[in-house]
Design a protein around this motif. Structure first.
Motif, PDB file in Angstrom:
ATOM      1  N   THR A 113       1.011  -0.866  -0.027  1.00 58.73           N
ATOM      2  CA  THR A 113      -0.308   0.251   0.204  1.00 58.73           C
ATOM      3  C   THR A 113       0.823   1.291  -0.264  1.00 58.73           C
ATOM      4  O   THR A 113       2.034   1.512   0.910  1.00 58.73           O
ATOM      5  N   ALA A 114       0.643   2.330  -0.712  1.00 58.07           N
ATOM      6  CA  ALA A 114       1.215   3.750  -1.246  1.00 58.07           C
ATOM      7  C   ALA A 114       0.815   4.882  -0.355  1.00 58.07           C
ATOM      8  O   ALA A 114      -0.187   5.209  -0.600  1.00 58.07           O
ATOM      9  N   LEU A 115       1.086   5.092   0.788  1.00 55.91           N
ATOM     10  CA  LEU A 115       0.641   6.293   1.663  1.00 55.91           C
ATOM     11  C   LEU A 115       2.197   7.302   1.573  1.00 55.91           C
ATOM     12  O   LEU A 115       1.961   7.990   2.909  1.00 55.91           O
ATOM     13  N   PRO A 116       2.229   7.246   0.316  1.00 52.51           N
ATOM     14  CA  PRO A 116       3.981   8.509   0.743  1.00 52.51           C
ATOM     15  C   PRO A 116       3.354   9.940   0.950  1.00 52.51           C
ATOM     16  O   PRO A 116       2.690  10.606   0.806  1.00 52.51           O
ATOM     17  N   GLY A 117       4.320  10.708   2.410  1.00 49.95           N
ATOM     18  CA  GLY A 117       3.898  11.592   2.979  1.00 49.95           C
ATOM     19  C   GLY A 117       2.563  11.783   3.838  1.00 49.95           C
ATOM     20  O   GLY A 117       1.806  12.933   4.134  1.00 49.95           O
ATOM     21  N   ALA A 118       2.066  11.119   3.880  1.00 45.27           N
ATOM     22  CA  ALA A 118       0.685  11.199   4.009  1.00 45.27           C
ATOM     23  C   ALA A 118       0.801  11.721   5.759  1.00 45.27           C
ATOM     24  O   ALA A 118       1.453  10.984   7.013  1.00 45.27           O
ATOM     25  N   ARG A 119      -0.278  11.766   6.339  1.00 47.85           N
ATOM     26  CA  ARG A 119       0.366  12.723   7.493  1.00 47.85           C
ATOM     27  C   ARG A 119      -1.163  12.001   8.490  1.00 47.85           C
ATOM     28  O   ARG A 119      -2.596  11.710   8.280  1.00 47.85           O
ATOM     29  N   LEU A 120      -0.837  11.046   9.607  1.00 46.82           N
ATOM     30  CA  LEU A 120      -1.388   9.568  10.423  1.00 46.82           C
ATOM     31  C   LEU A 120      -1.374  10.089  11.138  1.00 46.82           C
ATOM     32  O   LEU A 120      -1.373   8.970  12.013  1.00 46.82           O
ATOM     33  N   ASN A 121      -1.603  11.101  11.784  1.00 50.48           N
ATOM     34  CA  ASN A 121      -1.392  11.675  13.335  1.00 50.48           C
ATOM     35  C   ASN A 121      -2.081  10.720  14.602  1.00 50.48           C
ATOM     36  O   ASN A 121      -3.110  10.538  14.334  1.00 50.48           O
ATOM     37  N   ARG A 122      -1.140  10.189  15.185  1.00 45.28           N
ATOM     38  CA  ARG A 122      -2.316   9.822  16.535  1.00 45.28           C
ATOM     39  C   ARG A 122      -3.325   8.733  15.585  1.00 45.28           C
ATOM     40  O   ARG A 122      -4.281   8.089  16.071  1.00 45.28           O
ATOM     41  N   LEU A 159       5.220   4.597   3.144  1.00 48.80           N
ATOM     42  CA  LEU A 159       5.659   5.059   3.464  1.00 48.80           C
ATOM     43  C   LEU A 159       6.820   6.763   3.969  1.00 48.80           C
ATOM     44  O   LEU A 159       7.092   6.962   4.795  1.00 48.80           O
ATOM     45  N   THR A 160       7.034   6.601   2.353  1.00 45.62           N
ATOM     46  CA  THR A 160       7.894   7.248   2.535  1.00 45.62           C
ATOM     47  C   THR A 160       7.655   9.014   3.224  1.00 45.62           C
ATOM     48  O   THR A 160       6.921   9.517   2.694  1.00 45.62           O
ATOM     49  N   GLY A 161       8.290   9.886   4.193  1.00 42.57           N
ATOM     50  CA  GLY A 161       8.015  10.867   4.451  1.00 42.57           C
ATOM     51  C   GLY A 161       6.139  11.479   5.137  1.00 42.57           C
ATOM     52  O   GLY A 161       5.746  11.622   5.262  1.00 42.57           O
ATOM     53  N   ALA A 162       5.964   9.766   5.276  1.00 46.67           N
ATOM     54  CA  ALA A 162       4.684  10.012   6.092  1.00 46.67           C
ATOM     55  C   ALA A 162       4.786  10.199   7.445  1.00 46.67           C
ATOM     56  O   ALA A 162       5.841  10.133   8.370  1.00 46.67           O
ATOM     57  N   ASP A 163       4.405  10.776   8.144  1.00 45.42           N
ATOM     58  CA  ASP A 163       4.100  11.825   9.500  1.00 45.42           C
ATOM     59  C   ASP A 163       3.076  10.546  10.418  1.00 45.42           C
ATOM     60  O   ASP A 163       1.890  11.002  10.391  1.00 45.42           O
ATOM     61  N   LEU A 164       4.016   9.621  11.512  1.00 45.53           N
ATOM     62  CA  LEU A 164       2.984   9.115  12.325  1.00 45.53           C
ATOM     63  C   LEU A 164       3.202   9.554  14.126  1.00 45.53           C
ATOM     64  O   LEU A 164       3.405   9.032  14.764  1.00 45.53           O
ATOM     65  N   THR A 165       3.422  10.478  13.993  1.00 50.06           N
ATOM     66  CA  THR A 165       3.474  11.568  15.382  1.00 50.06           C
ATOM     67  C   THR A 165       2.504  11.063  16.063  1.00 50.06           C
ATOM     68  O   THR A 165       1.183  10.915  15.744  1.00 50.06           O
ATOM     69  N   GLY A 166       3.108  10.946  17.423  1.00 43.91           N
ATOM     70  CA  GLY A 166       2.059  10.052  18.222  1.00 43.91           C
ATOM     71  C   GLY A 166       1.210   9.330  17.836  1.00 43.91           C
ATOM     72  O   GLY A 166      -0.084   8.543  19.242  1.00 43.91           O
ATOM     73  N   ALA A 167       1.248   8.380  17.166  1.00 49.11           N
ATOM     74  CA  ALA A 167       0.402   7.208  16.379  1.00 49.11           C
ATOM     75  C   ALA A 167       0.830   5.909  16.905  1.00 49.11           C
ATOM     76  O   ALA A 167       2.100   5.842  17.680  1.00 49.11           O
ATOM     77  N   GLU A 168       0.110   4.749  16.738  1.00 49.26           N
ATOM     78  CA  GLU A 168       0.148   3.804  17.311  1.00 49.26           C
ATOM     79  C   GLU A 168       0.194   2.490  17.159  1.00 49.26           C
ATOM     80  O   GLU A 168      -0.030   2.328  15.381  1.00 49.26           O
ATOM     81  N   VAL A 169       1.743   2.192  16.138  1.00 45.97           N
ATOM     82  CA  VAL A 169       2.045   1.419  14.706  1.00 45.97           C
ATOM     83  C   VAL A 169       2.201  -0.499  15.680  1.00 45.97           C
ATOM     84  O   VAL A 169       3.885  -0.592  15.970  1.00 45.97           O
TER      85      VAL A 169
END
Length: 210
Positions: free
Chosen positions: A121-130, A143-153
């Motif tokens: 799946t392609a999510l480049p640059g996605a803002r996935l905060n929290r 997930l190149t450049g994706a923002d996963l600040t505070g996310a649960e992975v």
């Protein structure tokens, strides 16, 4: 005799959508879609707020400007689909299959993904905060450049994934496969990791773990 070549027609353009498979400007608010199959459809500017899908199949479909707000999807497949300028507010995917799908310029707020297969799946640059990803298979996801600040992975298989420039500040990564992560190209400040992951990251930095 000299043979003549026909001039090149240039790059091949993608086929135009089948008019009979275009669903535009429709209100599917609160609709239940169970066990149905849609292949090669284009959904344009539709309202899918609070829709429920279960064991449905969407293959090679295009979603453009679709609102998935507060929608719930269980056991549904969105394979090789393109999501363009869609909104996902309080959207939940449980045991869904999104293999080969591509997200472009989408908005994610309070996204929750539990189980399922999101490989390739392609999510480049996605803002996935929290956002929340729990026990999801995400092999070779982009997930190149994706923002996963505070996310649960947590408990996710990220083997072979593209994580360059990924922001993981304050994210909970425990139990996930981080073998593809280059700590020199990602922001890991305040991220929560387990001992096994600490050893993987230390080795990636050239340290000897003894």
């Amino acid at each position: 005799m000299t043979s003549r070549r026909r001039p090149s027609a240039g790059p091949t353009r993608p086929p135009a959508p089948d008019p009979e498979r275009v669903i535009a400007d429709e209100d599917w608010y609160g609709r239940e879609v169970t066990g149905q199959t849609y292949k090669g459809y284009s959904f344009v500017d539709n309202d899918w707020t609070e829709i429920r899908t279960e064991n449905a199949v969407f293959d090679a479909c295009v979603f453009s400007g679709v609102r998935f707000n507060a929608s719930r999807h269980t056991g549904t497949a969105f394979t090789n689909c393109t999501f363009r300028r869609c909104t996902f507010f309080d959207t939940a995917f449980t045991d869904c299959k999104l293999v080969g799908s591509h997200f472009q310029w989408c908005e994610f707020t309070l996204l929750a993904v539990r189980g399922g297969d999101w490989s390739f799946t392609a999510l480049p640059g996605a803002r996935l905060n929290r956002a929340g990803f729990d026990r999801v298979r995400m092999r070779e996801a982009d997930l190149t450049g994706a923002d996963l600040t505070g996310a649960e992975v947590t408990g996710c298989d990220l083997s072979g994934s593209a994580l360059s420039g990924c922001v993981l500040t304050g994210a909970d990564l425990r139990g996930s496969d981080l073998s593809a992560l280059d700590p020199l190209t990602a922001d890991l400040a305040g991220a929560r990791i387990d001992l096994g992951q600490a050893a993987v990251i230390a080795a990636a930095l050239g340290c000897r773990v003894e």
